[in-house]
Design a protein around this motif. Structure first.
Motif: not given
Length: 300
Positions: A232-253
């Protein structure tokens, strides 16, 4: 459905060509010459398949930064012969007896009896609105993931060589030894011996030389299709995101993603050819071990 060996004879003694249902054909360029006709690939439009399942699903819609979706299937798929996603390391792509396809009716090679999938997104609320260095490093994190727990795909045992004397493009199966049992999941399984290899003996035609036994009426192997499960198969695909907001209406991920995050080996199918050196032994994995990637995404 393709029947690749339609013009092969039934198991028996003597030259293969002389026993074929259609032995010769005529080319219009040489109408006076009979040319030997070998294996014929025949396409047939009928098949037999059915699918039954008990399905559960739970969902939490997005709120307060959290959403998840969980599903569980208890299912069974039965079919005859080849399907689009079948064959390869788990089973034969074509029937053993080209004139008795019903003898290959059994579990489909894409049948996974149990399947559980859980996906989630959590936008961690702590310090999410923080500014300055505290917000740069500690705020704006989110974790995502997909967990999959599945039972193994079914495996069909075949045999090497042409002990049945039926010619090329044949998909010969062995016999199950009288008194032996082939469990769907063998209690004594190991990586080196995943199933009861002693339960199989080579099939052969009546009177053919070499190892094996003849079981009538024709001599085809009586081992059914899809007799036991691969790992059988037992997997965990994991992701971690961090967002910065350098200015209004803009995001850096910033993105960190890991497939098979726990680095657990997901073993592939065992060797399924009686007569092969790896018969019963698992020699590799179905997917790679942990793979990681980093990314930077600018959204505006």
């Amino acid at each position: 459905m393709p029947v690749n060996n339609w013009n092969n004879p039934d198991p028996g003694l003597g030259a293969v060509q002389a026993r074929r249902p259609i032995q010769f054909y005529v080319d219009s360029r040489s109408p006076g010459a009979l040319l030997p006709l070998g294996t014929v690939r025949r396409l047939e439009s009928w098949t037999n398949s059915n699918y039954h399942a008990l399905q559960f699903r739970a969902e939490k819609r997005y709120s307060h930064g959290v959403t998840f979706n969980a599903s569980f299937n208890f299912q069974k798929a039965m079919s005859i012969g080849y399907g689009v996603n079948e064959g390869g390391p788990y089973g034969n792509s074509f029937t053993q007896d080209p004139r008795d396809r019903l003898a290959d009716y059994g579990r489909s090679q894409i049948d996974q009896r149990y399947r559980f999938v859980f996906s989630h997104i959590w936008e961690i609320p702590w310090l999410r609105k923080a500014t300055g260095p505290k917000g740069w490093f500690l705020g704006g994190w989110a974790v995502n993931g997909i967990v999959q727990l599945t039972s193994g795909l079914p495996v069909t045992v075949q045999q090497t060589g042409d002990a049945q004397n039926v010619g090329g493009a044949s998909y010969q199966r062995p016999h199950v030894v009288a008194g032996q049992k082939v469990d769907n999941v063998w209690a004594d399984r190991t990586i080196d011996r995943w199933f009861n290899t002693a339960a199989f003996v080579r099939s052969k035609c009546d009177g053919c030389a070499g190892e094996g036994i003849y079981v009538g009426p024709k001599g085809y192997g009586n081992a059914g299709v899809s007799l036991f499960d691969a790992p059988g198969s037992k997997t965990w695909d994991f992701a971690c995101f961090k967002e910065f907001t350098p200015r209004e209406g803009h995001r850096l991920q910033f993105r960190y993603e890991a497939f098979n995050f726990l680095n657990t080996p997901q073993f592939g199918a065992p060797g399924r050819s009686l007569g092969g050196a790896d018969f019963g032994r698992i020699g590799g994995t179905a997917i790679n071990n942990r793979e990681m990637q980093f990314g930077l995404k600018y959204i505006f």
